[in-house]
Design an enzyme around this catalytic site. Sequence first.
Site, PDB file in Angstrom:
ATOM      1  N   ASN A   9       0.940  -1.045  -0.055  1.00  0.00           N
ATOM      2  CA  ASN A   9       0.045   0.104  -0.113  1.00  0.00           C
ATOM      3  C   ASN A   9       0.929   1.223   0.194  1.00  0.00           C
ATOM      4  O   ASN A   9       1.632   1.598   0.963  1.00  0.00           O
ATOM      5  CB  ASN A   9      -0.951  -0.106   1.098  1.00  0.00           C
ATOM      6  CG  ASN A   9      -1.797   1.070   1.378  1.00  0.00           C
ATOM      7  OD1 ASN A   9      -2.138   1.909   0.413  1.00  0.00           O
ATOM      8  ND2 ASN A   9      -2.350   1.535   2.445  1.00  0.00           N
ATOM      9  N   TRP A  10       0.977   1.910  -1.236  1.00  0.00           N
ATOM     10  CA  TRP A  10       1.857   3.196  -1.256  1.00  0.00           C
ATOM     11  C   TRP A  10       1.466   4.263  -0.434  1.00  0.00           C
ATOM     12  O   TRP A  10       1.857   5.297  -0.224  1.00  0.00           O
ATOM     13  CB  TRP A  10       2.103   3.251  -2.505  1.00  0.00           C
ATOM     14  CG  TRP A  10       2.806   2.504  -3.480  1.00  0.00           C
ATOM     15  CD1 TRP A  10       3.318   1.096  -3.148  1.00  0.00           C
ATOM     16  CD2 TRP A  10       2.897   2.414  -5.039  1.00  0.00           C
ATOM     17  NE1 TRP A  10       4.143   0.570  -4.246  1.00  0.00           N
ATOM     18  CE2 TRP A  10       3.697   1.178  -5.198  1.00  0.00           C
ATOM     19  CE3 TRP A  10       2.528   3.305  -6.120  1.00  0.00           C
ATOM     20  CZ2 TRP A  10       4.223   1.183  -6.721  1.00  0.00           C
ATOM     21  CZ3 TRP A  10       3.057   3.004  -7.378  1.00  0.00           C
ATOM     22  CH2 TRP A  10       3.609   1.791  -7.577  1.00  0.00           C
ATOM     23  N   LYS A  11       0.109   4.272  -0.122  1.00  0.00           N
ATOM     24  CA  LYS A  11      -0.553   5.475   0.432  1.00  0.00           C
ATOM     25  C   LYS A  11      -0.377   6.588  -0.714  1.00  0.00           C
ATOM     26  O   LYS A  11      -0.392   6.454  -1.793  1.00  0.00           O
ATOM     27  CB  LYS A  11      -0.124   5.802   1.891  1.00  0.00           C
ATOM     28  CG  LYS A  11      -0.079   4.442   2.701  1.00  0.00           C
ATOM     29  CD  LYS A  11       0.053   4.665   4.136  1.00  0.00           C
ATOM     30  CE  LYS A  11      -0.016   3.200   4.816  1.00  0.00           C
ATOM     31  NZ  LYS A  11       0.273   3.497   6.494  1.00  0.00           N
ATOM     32  N   HIS A  95      -9.483   1.435   5.787  1.00  0.00           N
ATOM     33  CA  HIS A  95      -8.025   1.687   6.367  1.00  0.00           C
ATOM     34  C   HIS A  95      -7.916   2.647   7.524  1.00  0.00           C
ATOM     35  O   HIS A  95      -8.971   3.503   7.490  1.00  0.00           O
ATOM     36  CB  HIS A  95      -7.119   2.197   5.216  1.00  0.00           C
ATOM     37  CG  HIS A  95      -5.662   2.120   5.644  1.00  0.00           C
ATOM     38  ND1 HIS A  95      -5.197   3.025   6.441  1.00  0.00           N
ATOM     39  CD2 HIS A  95      -4.611   1.078   5.348  1.00  0.00           C
ATOM     40  CE1 HIS A  95      -3.876   2.592   6.666  1.00  0.00           C
ATOM     41  NE2 HIS A  95      -3.546   1.463   6.125  1.00  0.00           N
ATOM     42  N   GLU A  97      -6.245   4.911   8.623  1.00  0.00           N
ATOM     43  CA  GLU A  97      -6.133   6.452   8.099  1.00  0.00           C
ATOM     44  C   GLU A  97      -7.179   7.034   7.487  1.00  0.00           C
ATOM     45  O   GLU A  97      -7.656   8.061   7.535  1.00  0.00           O
ATOM     46  CB  GLU A  97      -4.899   6.615   7.186  1.00  0.00           C
ATOM     47  CG  GLU A  97      -3.566   6.528   7.870  1.00  0.00           C
ATOM     48  CD  GLU A  97      -2.517   5.617   6.912  1.00  0.00           C
ATOM     49  OE1 GLU A  97      -2.571   5.513   5.628  1.00  0.00           O
ATOM     50  OE2 GLU A  97      -1.590   5.127   7.535  1.00  0.00           O
ATOM     51  N   GLU A 167      -4.580  -4.506  11.392  1.00  0.00           N
ATOM     52  CA  GLU A 167      -3.238  -3.293  11.282  1.00  0.00           C
ATOM     53  C   GLU A 167      -3.633  -2.445  12.530  1.00  0.00           C
ATOM     54  O   GLU A 167      -4.605  -1.671  12.703  1.00  0.00           O
ATOM     55  CB  GLU A 167      -3.777  -2.538  10.283  1.00  0.00           C
ATOM     56  CG  GLU A 167      -3.347  -3.078   8.777  1.00  0.00           C
ATOM     57  CD  GLU A 167      -3.326  -2.001   7.602  1.00  0.00           C
ATOM     58  OE1 GLU A 167      -1.771  -2.485   7.116  1.00  0.00           O
ATOM     59  OE2 GLU A 167      -3.339  -1.069   7.673  1.00  0.00           O
ATOM     60  N   GLY A 173       3.311   2.668  10.684  1.00  0.00           N
ATOM     61  CA  GLY A 173       4.185   3.809  10.204  1.00  0.00           C
ATOM     62  C   GLY A 173       4.995   4.135  11.496  1.00  0.00           C
ATOM     63  O   GLY A 173       5.672   5.032  11.320  1.00  0.00           O
ATOM     64  N   SER A 213       4.380  -1.915  10.044  1.00  0.00           N
ATOM     65  CA  SER A 213       5.777  -1.969  10.306  1.00  0.00           C
ATOM     66  C   SER A 213       6.212  -3.163   9.915  1.00  0.00           C
ATOM     67  O   SER A 213       7.301  -3.469  10.396  1.00  0.00           O
ATOM     68  CB  SER A 213       6.033  -1.550  11.642  1.00  0.00           C
ATOM     69  OG  SER A 213       5.863  -0.084  11.905  1.00  0.00           O
ATOM     70  N   GLY A 234       3.118  -0.980   4.197  1.00  0.00           N
ATOM     71  CA  GLY A 234       2.956   0.446   3.733  1.00  0.00           C
ATOM     72  C   GLY A 234       4.538   0.851   3.544  1.00  0.00           C
ATOM     73  O   GLY A 234       4.901   0.739   2.206  1.00  0.00           O
ATOM     74  N   GLY A 235       5.372   1.401   4.344  1.00  0.00           N
ATOM     75  CA  GLY A 235       6.644   2.277   4.026  1.00  0.00           C
ATOM     76  C   GLY A 235       7.506   1.038   3.218  1.00  0.00           C
ATOM     77  O   GLY A 235       8.207   1.528   2.444  1.00  0.00           O
TER      78      GLY A 235
END
Length: 256
Positions: A9-11, A95, A97, A167, A173, A213, A234-235
Site C-alpha cells: 500500500n503506497w498510500k 484503512h 487512516e 492493522e 508507520g 511496520s 506500507g513504508g
Amino acid sequence: MKRFLIAGNWKMNLNRGEAVQWGQQVASAIAEDHPVDIVVCPPSVYLQAAGEALTDSPVSLAAQDMYHQPNGAFTGEISAAMLVDLGCRYVVLGHSERRHILGESNELVQQKVQAAIAAELIPIVCVGETLEQRQAGQTTDIVQEQVAGSLGALSPQQVSQMIIAYEPVWAIGTGQVATPEQAEEVHADLRTILENRYNHEAATQVRIQYGGSVKPENAAELLAQPNVDGALVGGASLKADSFLGIVEAAATCLNP
Ligand code: 13P
C-alpha cells in the site's frame, strides 16, 4: 497449505515515473507461477501507469479506497466500476487512516464493501485498535465491532472470499511492529469472531493479513504464525527491493 497474499500500500507516495519503475522492477522479478499472491495499491491516479508496467506479470492491482455509489454527483470520488475498468482486482476499504483521519464510519465501510463485491472486486477490509484501546484491554471488542459493522450482512460465502487486514493503529508507520504472538492472538480471535458470525468455513477460508511496520527483516516470523495469511505493507513497499524481500520471505515460509 496457505496461500499468502502480500500487498504493498503506497498510500499518498511516489510519482508517476517511480510508479512505472517500481512496476517494471517487480514484473521482471516475479515469475508467472510465483507461489505468493502479490498485490500493489498505488494512488488512484497512477493505477493505470502501474498496471501497464505490470502487464504480463501475475501482480494484481488494488485501489486504496472507492465510493459505494455507482455514479453521479460525488466530486472527487471513484466508483467500483471505474476501478474494474482500470484493471483492479482488489480494493482496500476501511484503512485506519481513512477511519481516523478522514472520519469513515463502519456504516460507510460496509456500503463500500457491498458495492465492491457487487462489482466483483475483492475487498481488503482493515481493522485494528489504537494504543489506548489496547492498553485498556479492548482489542477484541474493537475488532469485533469493526468486523460486525464493516461486513454486516454478507453471506458466509462472500466472507470466505474476501481479505481482512489486521492493522493495529499503534504499529502503522511507527516501526513498532506487533510481536508475532500479538498478531497471532488477534488473528485467532478474528477467526473465532467470524466463525460465530458466519460459519466455520468462512472463518477458515478468509485470508487475514497483518499490517503495521512489516519489513523484510520481520516478515518471516509474522508469516510463520498459523493464522497469519499475508501482509499489508506500507513504508517498506515503496522500494521494489524491500517489497520483494517481503515477498521472498513469504515464499521461503512455504518452502523453508
Ligand atoms: P507501514 O507498513 O508503513 O507501517 O503501514 C502499514 C499500513 O498501514 C499498510 O496499509
